[in-house]
Scaffold this motif. Sequence first.
Motif, PDB file in Angstrom:
ATOM      1  N   VAL A  34      -1.959  58.232  -4.645  1.00  0.00           N
ATOM      2  CA  VAL A  34      -0.719  58.220  -5.424  1.00  0.00           C
ATOM      3  C   VAL A  34      -0.714  57.082  -6.434  1.00  0.00           C
ATOM      4  O   VAL A  34      -0.349  57.264  -7.605  1.00  0.00           O
ATOM      5  CB  VAL A  34       0.509  58.117  -4.502  1.00  0.00           C
ATOM      6  N   GLU A  35      -1.146  55.905  -6.007  1.00  0.00           N
ATOM      7  CA  GLU A  35      -1.124  54.743  -6.899  1.00  0.00           C
ATOM      8  C   GLU A  35      -1.994  54.963  -8.129  1.00  0.00           C
ATOM      9  O   GLU A  35      -1.621  54.578  -9.242  1.00  0.00           O
ATOM     10  CB  GLU A  35      -1.610  53.500  -6.153  1.00  0.00           C
ATOM     11  N   ARG A  36      -3.139  55.609  -7.974  1.00  0.00           N
ATOM     12  CA  ARG A  36      -4.090  55.758  -9.065  1.00  0.00           C
ATOM     13  C   ARG A  36      -3.901  57.020  -9.887  1.00  0.00           C
ATOM     14  O   ARG A  36      -4.329  57.083 -11.041  1.00  0.00           O
ATOM     15  CB  ARG A  36      -5.524  55.718  -8.521  1.00  0.00           C
ATOM     16  N   THR A  37      -3.249  58.036  -9.309  1.00  0.00           N
ATOM     17  CA  THR A  37      -3.182  59.329  -9.996  1.00  0.00           C
ATOM     18  C   THR A  37      -1.784  59.942 -10.069  1.00  0.00           C
ATOM     19  O   THR A  37      -1.516  60.750 -10.954  1.00  0.00           O
ATOM     20  CB  THR A  37      -4.091  60.352  -9.294  1.00  0.00           C
ATOM     21  N   VAL A  82     -10.262  64.530  -4.763  1.00  0.00           N
ATOM     22  CA  VAL A  82      -8.819  64.474  -4.482  1.00  0.00           C
ATOM     23  C   VAL A  82      -7.984  64.796  -5.713  1.00  0.00           C
ATOM     24  O   VAL A  82      -6.756  64.928  -5.617  1.00  0.00           O
ATOM     25  CB  VAL A  82      -8.417  63.086  -3.954  1.00  0.00           C
ATOM     26  N   LEU A  83      -8.618  64.930  -6.873  1.00  0.00           N
ATOM     27  CA  LEU A  83      -7.872  65.053  -8.129  1.00  0.00           C
ATOM     28  C   LEU A  83      -7.472  66.476  -8.490  1.00  0.00           C
ATOM     29  O   LEU A  83      -6.478  66.685  -9.186  1.00  0.00           O
ATOM     30  CB  LEU A  83      -8.703  64.485  -9.291  1.00  0.00           C
ATOM     31  N   PHE A  84      -8.251  67.454  -8.040  1.00  0.00           N
ATOM     32  CA  PHE A  84      -8.136  68.799  -8.606  1.00  0.00           C
ATOM     33  C   PHE A  84      -7.532  69.810  -7.635  1.00  0.00           C
ATOM     34  O   PHE A  84      -7.605  69.654  -6.421  1.00  0.00           O
ATOM     35  CB  PHE A  84      -9.513  69.287  -9.056  1.00  0.00           C
ATOM     36  N   GLY A  85      -6.945  70.847  -8.205  1.00  0.00           N
ATOM     37  CA  GLY A  85      -6.377  71.937  -7.434  1.00  0.00           C
ATOM     38  C   GLY A  85      -6.571  73.251  -8.165  1.00  0.00           C
ATOM     39  O   GLY A  85      -7.103  73.292  -9.282  1.00  0.00           O
ATOM     40  N   PRO A 143       2.379  67.838 -21.101  1.00  0.00           N
ATOM     41  CA  PRO A 143       0.967  67.471 -21.189  1.00  0.00           C
ATOM     42  C   PRO A 143       0.115  68.102 -20.099  1.00  0.00           C
ATOM     43  O   PRO A 143       0.624  68.585 -19.080  1.00  0.00           O
ATOM     44  CB  PRO A 143       1.026  65.947 -20.995  1.00  0.00           C
ATOM     45  N   HIS A 144      -1.186  68.059 -20.326  1.00  0.00           N
ATOM     46  CA  HIS A 144      -2.138  68.384 -19.264  1.00  0.00           C
ATOM     47  C   HIS A 144      -1.891  67.445 -18.088  1.00  0.00           C
ATOM     48  O   HIS A 144      -1.756  66.237 -18.260  1.00  0.00           O
ATOM     49  CB  HIS A 144      -3.561  68.229 -19.792  1.00  0.00           C
ATOM     50  N   GLN A 145      -1.826  68.027 -16.890  1.00  0.00           N
ATOM     51  CA  GLN A 145      -1.467  67.266 -15.696  1.00  0.00           C
ATOM     52  C   GLN A 145      -2.729  66.720 -15.018  1.00  0.00           C
ATOM     53  O   GLN A 145      -3.174  67.228 -13.994  1.00  0.00           O
ATOM     54  CB  GLN A 145      -0.677  68.158 -14.740  1.00  0.00           C
ATOM     55  N   ALA A 146      -3.288  65.660 -15.595  1.00  0.00           N
ATOM     56  CA  ALA A 146      -4.508  65.077 -15.052  1.00  0.00           C
ATOM     57  C   ALA A 146      -4.233  63.834 -14.232  1.00  0.00           C
ATOM     58  O   ALA A 146      -4.771  63.667 -13.136  1.00  0.00           O
ATOM     59  CB  ALA A 146      -5.484  64.748 -16.178  1.00  0.00           C
ATOM     60  N   ASN A 147      -3.401  62.969 -14.769  1.00  0.00           N
ATOM     61  CA  ASN A 147      -3.198  61.657 -14.166  1.00  0.00           C
ATOM     62  C   ASN A 147      -1.883  61.109 -14.702  1.00  0.00           C
ATOM     63  O   ASN A 147      -1.661  61.086 -15.910  1.00  0.00           O
ATOM     64  CB  ASN A 147      -4.373  60.744 -14.536  1.00  0.00           C
ATOM     65  N   ILE A 148      -1.006  60.649 -13.819  1.00  0.00           N
ATOM     66  CA  ILE A 148       0.303  60.169 -14.255  1.00  0.00           C
ATOM     67  C   ILE A 148       0.174  58.988 -15.209  1.00  0.00           C
ATOM     68  O   ILE A 148       0.992  58.815 -16.121  1.00  0.00           O
ATOM     69  CB  ILE A 148       1.178  59.799 -13.030  1.00  0.00           C
ATOM     70  N   GLN A 192       2.637  67.595  -7.506  1.00  0.00           N
ATOM     71  CA  GLN A 192       2.663  68.762  -6.623  1.00  0.00           C
ATOM     72  C   GLN A 192       1.434  69.657  -6.752  1.00  0.00           C
ATOM     73  O   GLN A 192       1.086  70.369  -5.807  1.00  0.00           O
ATOM     74  CB  GLN A 192       3.911  69.601  -6.896  1.00  0.00           C
ATOM     75  N   HIS A 193       0.774  69.623  -7.918  1.00  0.00           N
ATOM     76  CA  HIS A 193      -0.302  70.578  -8.181  1.00  0.00           C
ATOM     77  C   HIS A 193      -1.672  69.934  -8.338  1.00  0.00           C
ATOM     78  O   HIS A 193      -2.686  70.640  -8.263  1.00  0.00           O
ATOM     79  CB  HIS A 193      -0.018  71.381  -9.459  1.00  0.00           C
ATOM     80  N   GLY A 194      -1.725  68.610  -8.570  1.00  0.00           N
ATOM     81  CA  GLY A 194      -2.987  67.996  -8.930  1.00  0.00           C
ATOM     82  C   GLY A 194      -3.409  68.459 -10.312  1.00  0.00           C
ATOM     83  O   GLY A 194      -2.620  69.014 -11.081  1.00  0.00           O
ATOM     84  N   ASN A 195      -4.663  68.233 -10.631  1.00  0.00           N
ATOM     85  CA  ASN A 195      -5.214  68.657 -11.920  1.00  0.00           C
ATOM     86  C   ASN A 195      -5.757  70.070 -11.782  1.00  0.00           C
ATOM     87  O   ASN A 195      -6.786  70.296 -11.142  1.00  0.00           O
ATOM     88  CB  ASN A 195      -6.328  67.686 -12.335  1.00  0.00           C
ATOM     89  N   THR A 196      -5.085  71.030 -12.376  1.00  0.00           N
ATOM     90  CA  THR A 196      -5.515  72.431 -12.315  1.00  0.00           C
ATOM     91  C   THR A 196      -6.207  72.863 -13.601  1.00  0.00           C
ATOM     92  O   THR A 196      -6.259  74.042 -13.934  1.00  0.00           O
ATOM     93  CB  THR A 196      -4.326  73.368 -12.027  1.00  0.00           C
ATOM     94  N   SER A 197      -6.724  71.895 -14.345  1.00  0.00           N
ATOM     95  CA  SER A 197      -7.526  72.137 -15.540  1.00  0.00           C
ATOM     96  C   SER A 197      -6.772  73.047 -16.522  1.00  0.00           C
ATOM     97  O   SER A 197      -5.646  72.752 -16.882  1.00  0.00           O
ATOM     98  CB  SER A 197      -8.891  72.712 -15.154  1.00  0.00           C
ATOM     99  N   ALA A 198      -7.376  74.145 -16.945  1.00  0.00           N
ATOM    100  CA  ALA A 198      -6.765  74.991 -17.976  1.00  0.00           C
ATOM    101  C   ALA A 198      -5.435  75.592 -17.545  1.00  0.00           C
ATOM    102  O   ALA A 198      -4.646  76.038 -18.386  1.00  0.00           O
ATOM    103  CB  ALA A 198      -7.724  76.112 -18.371  1.00  0.00           C
ATOM    104  N   ALA A 199      -5.166  75.598 -16.239  1.00  0.00           N
ATOM    105  CA  ALA A 199      -3.903  76.165 -15.751  1.00  0.00           C
ATOM    106  C   ALA A 199      -2.757  75.177 -15.810  1.00  0.00           C
ATOM    107  O   ALA A 199      -1.589  75.569 -15.703  1.00  0.00           O
ATOM    108  CB  ALA A 199      -4.079  76.656 -14.311  1.00  0.00           C
TER     109      ALA A 199
END
Length: 339
Positions: free
Chosen positions: A41-44, A172-175, A265-270, A293-300
């Motif tokens: 959470v702290e980093r992303t 841990v970053l992607f979904g 924005p693209h949801q990569a990192n807060i 809630q979703h993590g980084n879902t790339s193009a989605a």
Amino acid sequence: MTLYARITGTGSHLPARRLTNDDMAALLAQRGLQTSDEWIVERTGIRTRHFAADGEMASDLALQASLQALAAAGRQPHEVDLIVVATSTPDMVFPSTATILQRKLHEAAQAQGGHGPIGAAAFDVQAVCTGFIYALTVADALIRTGTARCALVVGAEVFSRILNFDDRTTCVLFGDGAGAVVLEATEHDGSGPGVLATDIHADGRHTGILCVPGTVAGGQVLGDPLLRMDGQAVFKLAVGVLEETARTTLAKAGMTETDLDWLVPHQANIRIMQSTARKLKLPMERVVVTVDQHGNTSAASIPLALDHAVRAGRIQPGQLLMLEGVGGGFTWGSALVRY
């Protein structure tokens, strides 16, 4: 009067399997690796993400998101004359995930006594996390030229299939997930709804900072089929190009950041989103955030965030939205949309 591509419906879909940061920590502990909810959470800013089930493909997620978007637009599948799918995790090498989605839309329509978008142009776009912006730009251009009248633009990913679970910093970053919009041709003087301007770029000198350096050759995997990322390099590039592309797109439309109602924005990192918001002088209350809630879902991620904000009643008709993203390639881009 000028022809514009207007978003008339949005939709999204997440796989049923939901993993919290504690779930990820337990998964990594089985491999002798340590992480924690606090660390992630702290980093992303990420707290949960969704993973597809065995056998659940990008086209399956895309189908559900597309049906939602079509229903929101009041359109039937057979009315679509263009399908563009942004994905880096296609169902197969070929044909495109877009054509597979086309078949599944047809089958879904047949089950209801109708028929699907057979004959519509259908193809994939691959620009990783910027993929939806690229796909939207292409569909917008085809509508503006009169080539299409009703387009389905989708971002769909199953990134869980390409994650290296021996790398605690990336897995841990992607979904997984999918988001979709229906674009329809509309005419007005520039003050009405539609895609007002777009801006897309790439710099192939940075291919190595975010990549999956594998392919299929002779029936075997050649290279490494798992995701690699230099997080610090990505962050450094992202915060610069996101501000630049947003300002470029605003300038094309004769507007400034003070005109914006929402940043999507693209949801990569807060931290990247917070940095971009500061540069554009936008409070975080006007930034759509779903990365927790979703993590980084790339193009989605962009269409997912857009749909959630629309369905929550946050984004209202007539508001001005800035959609933007960055991804492997290195790619980046933005789209200014009057909703």
